[in-house]
Design a protein around this motif. Structure first.
Motif, PDB file in Angstrom:
ATOM      1  N   VAL A  78      80.944  46.380  31.525  1.00 10.94           N
ATOM      2  CA  VAL A  78      80.829  45.622  32.778  1.00 10.94           C
ATOM      3  C   VAL A  78      81.909  44.553  32.832  1.00 10.94           C
ATOM      4  CG1 VAL A  78      79.367  44.036  34.095  1.00 10.94           C
ATOM      5  CG2 VAL A  78      78.371  46.100  33.086  1.00 10.94           C
ATOM      6  N   GLU A  79      82.061  43.809  31.754  1.00  6.15           N
ATOM      7  CA  GLU A  79      83.065  42.738  31.708  1.00  6.15           C
ATOM      8  C   GLU A  79      84.469  43.290  31.942  1.00  6.15           C
ATOM      9  OE1 GLU A  79      84.097  38.799  31.507  1.00  6.15           O
ATOM     10  OE2 GLU A  79      82.047  39.457  31.101  1.00  6.15           O
ATOM     11  N   GLN A 129      74.413  38.808  36.633  1.00  2.00           N
ATOM     12  CA  GLN A 129      75.390  38.562  35.571  1.00  2.00           C
ATOM     13  C   GLN A 129      76.550  37.730  36.120  1.00  2.00           C
ATOM     14  OE1 GLN A 129      74.171  39.300  32.541  1.00  2.00           O
ATOM     15  NE2 GLN A 129      72.555  39.779  34.010  1.00  2.00           N
ATOM     16  N   PRO A 130      76.965  36.692  35.372  1.00  2.00           N
ATOM     17  CA  PRO A 130      77.985  35.764  35.894  1.00  2.00           C
ATOM     18  C   PRO A 130      79.266  36.446  36.385  1.00  2.00           C
ATOM     19  CG  PRO A 130      76.976  34.848  33.933  1.00  2.00           C
ATOM     20  CD  PRO A 130      76.427  36.247  34.078  1.00  2.00           C
ATOM     21  N   MET A 189      81.236  39.263  43.295  1.00  2.00           N
ATOM     22  CA  MET A 189      80.593  39.506  44.589  1.00  2.00           C
ATOM     23  C   MET A 189      80.936  38.381  45.567  1.00  2.00           C
ATOM     24  SD  MET A 189      76.888  40.929  43.293  1.00  2.00           S
ATOM     25  CE  MET A 189      76.172  40.914  44.926  1.00  2.00           C
ATOM     26  N   GLU A 190      80.876  37.146  45.074  1.00  2.00           N
ATOM     27  CA  GLU A 190      81.136  35.992  45.938  1.00  2.00           C
ATOM     28  C   GLU A 190      82.607  35.861  46.310  1.00  2.00           C
ATOM     29  OE1 GLU A 190      79.581  32.813  43.544  1.00  2.00           O
ATOM     30  OE2 GLU A 190      77.490  33.341  43.990  1.00  2.00           O
ATOM     31  N   GLU A 191      83.496  36.079  45.341  1.00  2.00           N
ATOM     32  CA  GLU A 191      84.914  35.802  45.563  1.00  2.00           C
ATOM     33  C   GLU A 191      85.704  36.970  46.143  1.00  2.00           C
ATOM     34  OE1 GLU A 191      86.548  34.280  41.913  1.00  2.00           O
ATOM     35  OE2 GLU A 191      85.348  32.447  42.033  1.00  2.00           O
TER      36      GLU A 191
END
Length: 189
Positions: free
Chosen positions: A75-76, A155-156, A162-164
């Motif tokens: 994921v990372e 997850q951070p 998602m936000e950026e």
């Protein structure tokens, strides 16, 4: 329990169209596909994209939330470094690990899916059983995919993407009998 809200999340299913995620003219990953090891799913049969546009991570039961370093690293890498635009968690109906989660066990394999077993117990206790055993199992397989998508959303690295930059998360379940996937649609999206 990392994903209790999945039990109460209203959703619908819709057949995944092969052009759900349009192919791009670059040989670069745009999708992180998380699938089950024992699945016969070919990602490029579900979606009409080039293999190079997929970063695929497979493990038993398409589990991400159990603290496995391999899954967390995938994921990372895909979100943080490759900057994928989509994450798909794709389970499948008739998954042997889902069937195993019906029984609590002390074996080493159970450590892999203990959260799934807990969720399954809560699932069985949370509603009336008016459907066949197969229909109940299929419903749980959908709920479990939603639970993994829910975990990802928190997850951070995923939350930030998602936000950026508008990273999108999708839950699919593959139906071997019909040779097609359905998308789990939460809130009409």
């Amino acid at each position: 329990m990392p994903f209790t809200t999945a039990l109460n999340t209203p959703y619908t299913t819709e057949v995944v169209s092969r052009d759900f995620i349009p192919a791009i003219n670059e040989a670069t990953p745009q999708i992180l596909w998380v699938g089950c090891s024992d699945s016969i799913i070919s990602e490029t049969e579900v979606l009409d994209v080039q293999r190079e546009q997929l970063f695929v991570h497979r493990n038993l039961g398409n589990i991400l939330s159990n603290g496995d370093l391999s899954s967390e690293s995938a994921v990372e890498w895909a979100v943080g470094l490759l900057q994928v635009k989509h994450i798909i968690v794709c389970g499948h109906y008739d998954c042997a690990l889902i069937k195993s989660s019906e029984k609590d066990s002390d074996d080493a394999l159970h450590g892999w899916y203990k959260d799934m077993t807990r969720l399954h117990t809560r699932f069985l206790n949370s509603h009336t059983h008016t459907e066949s055993e197969e229909a109940e199992r299929r419903k749980f397989e959908e709920v479990y995919v939603l639970a993994e998508v829910e975990w990802l959303r928190r997850q951070p690295v995923v939350k930030k993407a998602m936000e950026e930059r508008g990273l999108l998360l999708h839950g699919f379940v593959f139906d071997r009998k019909k040779a097609q996937a359905v998308r789990l649609v939460v809130g009409g999206k």
